[in-house]
Design an enzyme around this catalytic site. Structure first.
Site, PDB file in Angstrom:
ATOM      1  N   MET A 184     -36.327 -28.465 -14.423  1.00  0.00           N
ATOM      2  CA  MET A 184     -37.312 -28.738 -15.473  1.00  0.00           C
ATOM      3  C   MET A 184     -36.882 -29.942 -16.313  1.00  0.00           C
ATOM      4  SD  MET A 184     -40.262 -27.860 -16.412  1.00  0.00           S
ATOM      5  CE  MET A 184     -40.861 -26.184 -16.273  1.00  0.00           C
ATOM      6  N   GLU A 189     -19.951 -10.138 -22.303  1.00  0.00           N
ATOM      7  CA  GLU A 189     -20.805  -9.419 -23.258  1.00  0.00           C
ATOM      8  C   GLU A 189     -22.243  -9.932 -23.241  1.00  0.00           C
ATOM      9  OE1 GLU A 189     -17.770 -10.522 -24.018  1.00  0.00           O
ATOM     10  OE2 GLU A 189     -16.622  -8.869 -24.897  1.00  0.00           O
ATOM     11  N   LYS A 224     -13.131  -0.160 -37.359  1.00  0.00           N
ATOM     12  CA  LYS A 224     -12.286   0.753 -36.600  1.00  0.00           C
ATOM     13  C   LYS A 224     -11.967   2.033 -37.383  1.00  0.00           C
ATOM     14  CE  LYS A 224      -8.302   1.019 -33.630  1.00  0.00           C
ATOM     15  NZ  LYS A 224      -7.153   0.363 -33.019  1.00  0.00           N
ATOM     16  N   PHE A 230      -7.318 -10.546 -37.091  1.00  0.00           N
ATOM     17  CA  PHE A 230      -7.412 -10.837 -35.663  1.00  0.00           C
ATOM     18  C   PHE A 230      -8.734 -10.289 -35.112  1.00  0.00           C
ATOM     19  CE2 PHE A 230      -6.612  -9.457 -31.213  1.00  0.00           C
ATOM     20  CZ  PHE A 230      -6.546 -10.732 -30.665  1.00  0.00           C
ATOM     21  N   GLN A 231      -9.436 -11.090 -34.366  1.00  0.00           N
ATOM     22  CA  GLN A 231     -10.747 -10.743 -33.793  1.00  0.00           C
ATOM     23  C   GLN A 231     -11.747 -10.283 -34.838  1.00  0.00           C
ATOM     24  OE1 GLN A 231     -10.171  -8.288 -30.219  1.00  0.00           O
ATOM     25  NE2 GLN A 231     -10.044 -10.200 -29.053  1.00  0.00           N
TER      26      GLN A 231
END
Lengths: 584, 161
Positions: free
Chosen positions: A481, A54, A166, A116-117
């Site tokens: 760096m 993602e 949802k 969940f999630q």
């Protein structure tokens, strides 16, 4: 779509995206967004680019947005899908990039239950979005999408997140497309104050040693032409910040290159000795100002920016002008042409001569070598071979600074880099987004061996979508760096900056179905670049084994005034001193 | 310096958290904050007391203005305005001090809203000085508990900008 028919939330979302002109989404599916993904399965107008992470999706949307000026759109699932977008969102927020990020959310009745999630992504992203929404009712959805796009692209652009439970994606309602947005608290100020602009014109007339500092706002507002007109008409030299690169042609004789920590000697000198700074669409970042108390000590400052909070945040300002850079410059240029009668060439002669002397005194340079590949040499070669006709993206660190210093950018949106947040792993997915927007353009990610590994999984995305992104890896086996700072300020104690195991990038590329090339000697650089950039028509990794000791110069130590610069010559002198001591 | 800032905001979910998050994220102080619905329930009115030098206060008002849900920001400190705060204080005076407590409450136009064998619960409204003075007088009497609303402020009519 028939009138009077009730649509589901998913259908409304897709319809709204189409009305906003969205052709590409970047994303990743998951449980709570399956209804939306099901809609996309046979949709002919919108294509989703499936990334492999993602974070990659958000950076790709970001690259797409920076290359085009249009908003990038992301669709991911709840929980980990949503939290994986945070770095990408923060990156876009710091650099004022318009994004609309749609995250799935658990059904409204489960919100707050540690389902969940489930993640409170609206809470998590509140400080790093321009605005965010949780849609609790399908009846609000069309209005929210409209407002999200409006907020993302207007004023100072930025990322906007829409969290979509949802049940809202399956709930049905009449679809009504709002013609107008009603946001009483959101009215970006575009027109600058006329009186202030007039004052600014007179300050420019009186100034003997003026400098324009142009930032990302010049590119975002499309003020390229207006800036050139201002600079050339009044003969004022222009330095472009990291975000402003491409906002003013670097091949123009008035260009000073980049200012600040790794800026040019002449840009920093000009700022420090100037009597007037004209700051356009920039925010005086600490990497630009160095020690603020000693920044431009003798200059008056005109600051033009669309975001009022940028003004007087870090430095004092004499003429603050809140407005869109393009619109303000249009009025300012007109005022300068009608109300001010100055012999600009004459007035600026001494100052431009001085700047020319500084340019000759200490140009951007490095020590050439026949034995090892110098990273700066690779960047110079890319410029030479492409003649500047490419979109360059970068990762973060030495690769980014060399890409900024040794390639000349003449047009806006040709340089795409994570400036504010400094996100390693940005350049490759951003290049994928830019390539998708411009399939026929040469898109090159200038990377380091550290950064490229932060989103290397997107090789699959590039290969699958036949995007011929060219990745140039300046491979020094270090987080360069970090190593540079450790060498200069931490007595060469290279604590965890050495990447002991660097993969064989040629094999990695080939494993994904991309091409891989390698150069280990300076004599091979040109051939590899020619092959990789022009002959091979697919995604390529070009691995250049570069001199690991090379450092980015000039360098202003953190917190020092910007004219306290370290140069490579100083290093050479130090080395000689050390050797003399040994001899004694 | 201390400033009292009033805000007109959209009465939406998450607005308070946006505002308090802005203060904590940017390291500004909140000395007190009070929120209540406007006449139109779509909007809320907030009063925030904060402190900082002129540059910080300028940044605070600009940053607040930048929030999409914030409609109007007024630093009322710069104008003629009225500020009030309410406290409810529970004191446990010794028997010989009970009358004094009631007298003091009367002087401060306070009201006794609850009492028990050993306590008085008194409500007092006023500006900061008055509230502080009353608390100061109650300290030796024995304060058991104290709650305050935080300030609310409004501009005086006829003195505006």
């Amino acid at each position: 779509m028939k009138a009077g028919m009730k649509l589901t939330g998913s259908e409304i979302l897709i319809e709204c995206l189409k009305r906003e002109g969205v052709k590409h989404l970047f994303g990743y599916p998951g449980g709570v967004v399956l209804n939306i993904f099901d809609m996309l399965y046979d949709d002919k107008d919108i294509k989703l680019i499936l990334t492999r992470h993602e974070q990659g999706a958000v950076h790709a949307a970001d690259g797409y947005a920076r290359a085009t000026g249009k908003p990038g759109v992301v669709l991911v699932t709840s929980g980990p899908g949503a939290t994986n977008t945070v770095t990408g969102i923060a990156t876009a927020s710091m650099d004022s990039v318009p994004l609309v990020v749609i995250t799935g959310q658990v059904p409204t009745m489960l919100i707050g239950n540690d389902a969940f999630q489930e993640a409170d992504i609206v809470g998590i992203t509140r400080p790093c979005t321009k605005h965010n929404f949780l849609v609790k009712d399908v009846n609000d959805l069309a209005v929210v999408v409209k407002e999200a796009f409006h907020i993302a692209v207007t004023g100072r652009p930025g990322p906007v997140l829409i969290d979509l439970p949802k049940d809202v994606t399956v709930g049905k309602t009449d679809f009504v497309w709002p013609e107008k947005v009603g946001l009483p608290g959101y009215k970006p100020k575009l027109e600058g104050n006329k009186w202030m602009i007039n004052q600014a014109a007179h300050m420019i007339e009186k100034a003997r040693k003026p400098v324009i500092v142009a930032g990302g706002g010049v590119i975002i507002s499309g003020a390229y032409k207006e800036l050139r007109e201002l600079a050339e008409h009044t003969q004022v030299p222009v330095t472009t910040t990291l975000m402003g690169i491409g906002g003013f042609p670097e091949t123009n004789k008035l260009s000073l290159g980049m200012p600040g920590m790794h800026g040019t000697y002449y840009a920093n000198k000009a700022i420090q000795e100037s009597d007037l700074l004209i700051a356009l669409g920039m925010r005086f970042d600490d990497r630009v100002t160095g020690k603020t108390d000693s920044f431009a000590p003798t200059a008056s400052i005109i600051h033009i920016d669309i975001d009022p909070t940028s003004i007087r945040k870090n430095v004092r300002v004499d003429i603050p002008i809140v407005g869109d850079v393009k619109r303000v410059l249009t009025v300012l240029n007109k005022t300068l042409k009608t109300d001010v009668k100055a012999q600009w060439g004459q007035v600026r002669k001494a100052w431009l001569k001085q700047i020319d002397d500084w340019k000759k005194e200490r140009p951007l340079t490095y020590t050439k070598s026949e034995a090892t590949i110098k990273p700066q040499f690779v960047v110079e070669k890319i410029y030479e071979l492409t003649k500047g006709d490419a979109i360059i993206t970068t990762e973060v660190g030495q690769n980014q600074m060399w890409a900024a210093q040794f390639y000349k950018y003449d047009v806006p949106r040709s340089f795409i880099t994570s400036g504010g947040l400094g996100t390693m792993g940005f350049g490759f997915p951003a290049a994928i987004g830019a390539q998708l927007a411009f399939p026929d353009k040469l898109v090159i990610d200038i990377a380091g061996d550290g950064s490229i590994q932060m989103n290397i999984q997107e090789l699959a995305t590039a290969v699958l979508n036949k995007l011929p992104v060219k990745v140039v890896i300046l491979n020094n086996g270090f987080l360069g760096m970090v190593r540079q700072w450790q060498e200069l300020f931490y007595s060469e104690r290279y604590s965890y900056s050495r990447l002991d195991v660097v993969p064989d990038f040629v094999k990695v590329a080939e494993a994904y179905g991309a091409a891989g090339l390698r150069a280990t000697k300076p004599s091979e650089v040109e051939d590899v670049l020619k092959e990789g950039l022009f002959k091979i028509k697919k995604t390529v990794f070009m691995d250049f084994s570069v001199d690991w000791k090379e450092k980015v110069y000039p360098m202003v130590p953190s917190g020092a005034p910007i004219d306290h610069m370290l140069f490579e010559e100083d290093e050479v002198k130090e080395e000689k001193k050390k050797r003399l001591k040994v001899v004694k | 310096m201390r400033h009292t800032i009033t805000l007109l905001v959209e009465n939406k979910f998450g607005v308070l958290s946006r505002i308090s998050g802005l203060f904590s994220g940017r390291g500004y102080n909140i000395e007190s904050l009070s929120v209540g619905e406007e006449i139109d329930p779509e909007y809320s009115q907030m009063t925030i007391v904060t402190s900082g030098d002129d540059l910080i206060i300028e940044q605070i008002t600009k940053q607040l203005n930048k929030l999409v849900d914030v409609i109007k920001v007024t630093d009322v400190t710069e104008f003629e305005h009225v500020e009030r705060e309410m406290i409810i204080i529970k004191v446990t005076p010794k028997p010989e001090k009970k009358t004094e407590v009631l007298n003091l409450a009367g002087i401060f136009r306070g009201r006794v809203v609850d009492s028990s064998e050993n306590t008085y619960t008194i409500e007092v409204t006023g500006d900061e000085k008055k509230i502080e003075a009353f608390i100061g007088l109650m300290k030796p009497m024995g304060i058991k508990d104290l709650v305050r609303t935080g300030k609310v402020a409004i501009l005086r009519e006829g003195y505006k900008q």
